[in-house]
Design a protein around this motif. Structure first.
Motif, PDB file in Angstrom:
ATOM      1  N   PHE A   1       0.809  -1.205   0.000  1.00  0.00           N
ATOM      2  CA  PHE A   1       0.000   0.000   0.000  1.00  0.00           C
ATOM      3  C   PHE A   1       0.848   1.264   0.000  1.00  0.00           C
ATOM      4  O   PHE A   1       0.316   2.353   0.080  1.00  0.00           O
ATOM      5  CB  PHE A   1      -0.969  -0.016   1.173  1.00  0.00           C
ATOM      6  CG  PHE A   1      -1.995  -1.121   1.052  1.00  0.00           C
ATOM      7  CD1 PHE A   1      -3.095  -0.962   0.229  1.00  0.00           C
ATOM      8  CD2 PHE A   1      -1.840  -2.313   1.721  1.00  0.00           C
ATOM      9  CE1 PHE A   1      -4.029  -1.964   0.080  1.00  0.00           C
ATOM     10  CE2 PHE A   1      -2.772  -3.329   1.595  1.00  0.00           C
ATOM     11  CZ  PHE A   1      -3.874  -3.152   0.774  1.00  0.00           C
ATOM     12  N   GLY A   2       2.155   1.106  -0.036  1.00  0.00           N
ATOM     13  CA  GLY A   2       3.045   2.256  -0.067  1.00  0.00           C
ATOM     14  C   GLY A   2       3.127   2.966   1.267  1.00  0.00           C
ATOM     15  O   GLY A   2       2.478   2.567   2.239  1.00  0.00           O
ATOM     16  N   ALA A   3       3.951   3.988   1.328  1.00  0.00           N
ATOM     17  CA  ALA A   3       4.186   4.715   2.571  1.00  0.00           C
ATOM     18  C   ALA A   3       2.898   5.263   3.183  1.00  0.00           C
ATOM     19  O   ALA A   3       2.787   5.380   4.398  1.00  0.00           O
ATOM     20  CB  ALA A   3       5.186   5.839   2.342  1.00  0.00           C
ATOM     21  N   ALA A   4       1.901   5.569   2.365  1.00  0.00           N
ATOM     22  CA  ALA A   4       0.623   6.074   2.885  1.00  0.00           C
ATOM     23  C   ALA A   4      -0.092   5.030   3.737  1.00  0.00           C
ATOM     24  O   ALA A   4      -0.931   5.367   4.562  1.00  0.00           O
ATOM     25  CB  ALA A   4      -0.283   6.510   1.732  1.00  0.00           C
ATOM     26  N   GLY A   5       0.244   3.747   3.549  1.00  0.00           N
ATOM     27  CA  GLY A   5      -0.378   2.676   4.320  1.00  0.00           C
ATOM     28  C   GLY A   5       0.339   2.346   5.619  1.00  0.00           C
ATOM     29  O   GLY A   5      -0.102   1.485   6.380  1.00  0.00           O
ATOM     30  N   ALA A   6       1.452   3.023   5.905  1.00  0.00           N
ATOM     31  CA  ALA A   6       2.234   2.743   7.111  1.00  0.00           C
ATOM     32  C   ALA A   6       1.380   2.876   8.365  1.00  0.00           C
ATOM     33  O   ALA A   6       0.650   3.841   8.535  1.00  0.00           O
ATOM     34  CB  ALA A   6       3.415   3.696   7.190  1.00  0.00           C
ATOM     35  N   GLY A   7       1.452   1.858   9.220  1.00  0.00           N
ATOM     36  CA  GLY A   7       0.729   1.860  10.486  1.00  0.00           C
ATOM     37  C   GLY A   7      -0.742   1.530  10.385  1.00  0.00           C
ATOM     38  O   GLY A   7      -1.429   1.449  11.399  1.00  0.00           O
ATOM     39  N   LYS A   8      -1.246   1.322   9.190  1.00  0.00           N
ATOM     40  CA  LYS A   8      -2.666   1.012   9.022  1.00  0.00           C
ATOM     41  C   LYS A   8      -2.902  -0.495   9.071  1.00  0.00           C
ATOM     42  O   LYS A   8      -2.020  -1.293   8.794  1.00  0.00           O
ATOM     43  CB  LYS A   8      -3.188   1.588   7.713  1.00  0.00           C
ATOM     44  CG  LYS A   8      -3.128   3.110   7.719  1.00  0.00           C
ATOM     45  CD  LYS A   8      -3.759   3.700   6.519  1.00  0.00           C
ATOM     46  CE  LYS A   8      -3.713   5.222   6.629  1.00  0.00           C
ATOM     47  NZ  LYS A   8      -4.220   5.852   5.426  1.00  0.00           N
ATOM     48  N   THR A   9      -4.126  -0.867   9.407  1.00  0.00           N
ATOM     49  CA  THR A   9      -4.486  -2.280   9.487  1.00  0.00           C
ATOM     50  C   THR A   9      -4.848  -2.809   8.106  1.00  0.00           C
ATOM     51  O   THR A   9      -5.625  -2.188   7.385  1.00  0.00           O
ATOM     52  CB  THR A   9      -5.671  -2.478  10.443  1.00  0.00           C
ATOM     53  OG1 THR A   9      -5.293  -1.987  11.735  1.00  0.00           O
ATOM     54  CG2 THR A   9      -6.056  -3.947  10.554  1.00  0.00           C
ATOM     55  N   VAL A  10      -4.266  -3.951   7.768  1.00  0.00           N
ATOM     56  CA  VAL A  10      -4.505  -4.611   6.493  1.00  0.00           C
ATOM     57  C   VAL A  10      -5.106  -5.979   6.776  1.00  0.00           C
ATOM     58  O   VAL A  10      -4.608  -6.726   7.613  1.00  0.00           O
ATOM     59  CB  VAL A  10      -3.190  -4.758   5.697  1.00  0.00           C
ATOM     60  CG1 VAL A  10      -3.400  -5.560   4.438  1.00  0.00           C
ATOM     61  CG2 VAL A  10      -2.616  -3.383   5.385  1.00  0.00           C
TER      62      VAL A  10
END
Length: 72
Positions: A1-10
Motif C-alpha cells: 500500500f506504499g508509505a501512505a499505508g504505514a501503520g494502518k491495518t490490512v
C-alpha cells in the motif's frame, strides 16, 4: 500500500478453488503495515490445492489484485 499505508491495518483474505469454481474470499487475519506500508503473511500447505489471496486496507477500502497459487 506504499508509505501512505504505514501503520494502518490490512486484512488478508483467501479463496479456494474446487474443480473450476472459486469460493468467496474469507478473512484469514489482520496485520499492521510497517513503515513502508508493507505487510507480510506466510502460508504453509500440507496438501495439493489452489488458493487465491488478496489484501484490503481497512480504513480506505483499497484492495490489492488477487494472486493465485497452487501447492502440490
Amino acid at each position: 500500500f506504499g508509505a501512505a499505508g504505514a501503520g494502518k491495518t490490512v486484512t488478508i483474505l483467501s479463496a479456494t478453488k474446487t474443480g473450476t469454481t472459486w469460493s468467496s474470499f474469507t478473512v484469514l487475519t489482520a496485520r499492521v503495515a510497517n513503515s513502508s506500508g508493507v505487510v507480510y503473511y506466510y502460508v504453509r500447505q500440507s496438501s495439493a490445492s489452489w488458493h487465491s489471496y488478496r489484501a484490503t486496507e481497512t480504513s480506505s477500502g483499497a484492495i490489492t489484485p488477487a494472486r493465485q497459487a497452487r501447492w502440490t
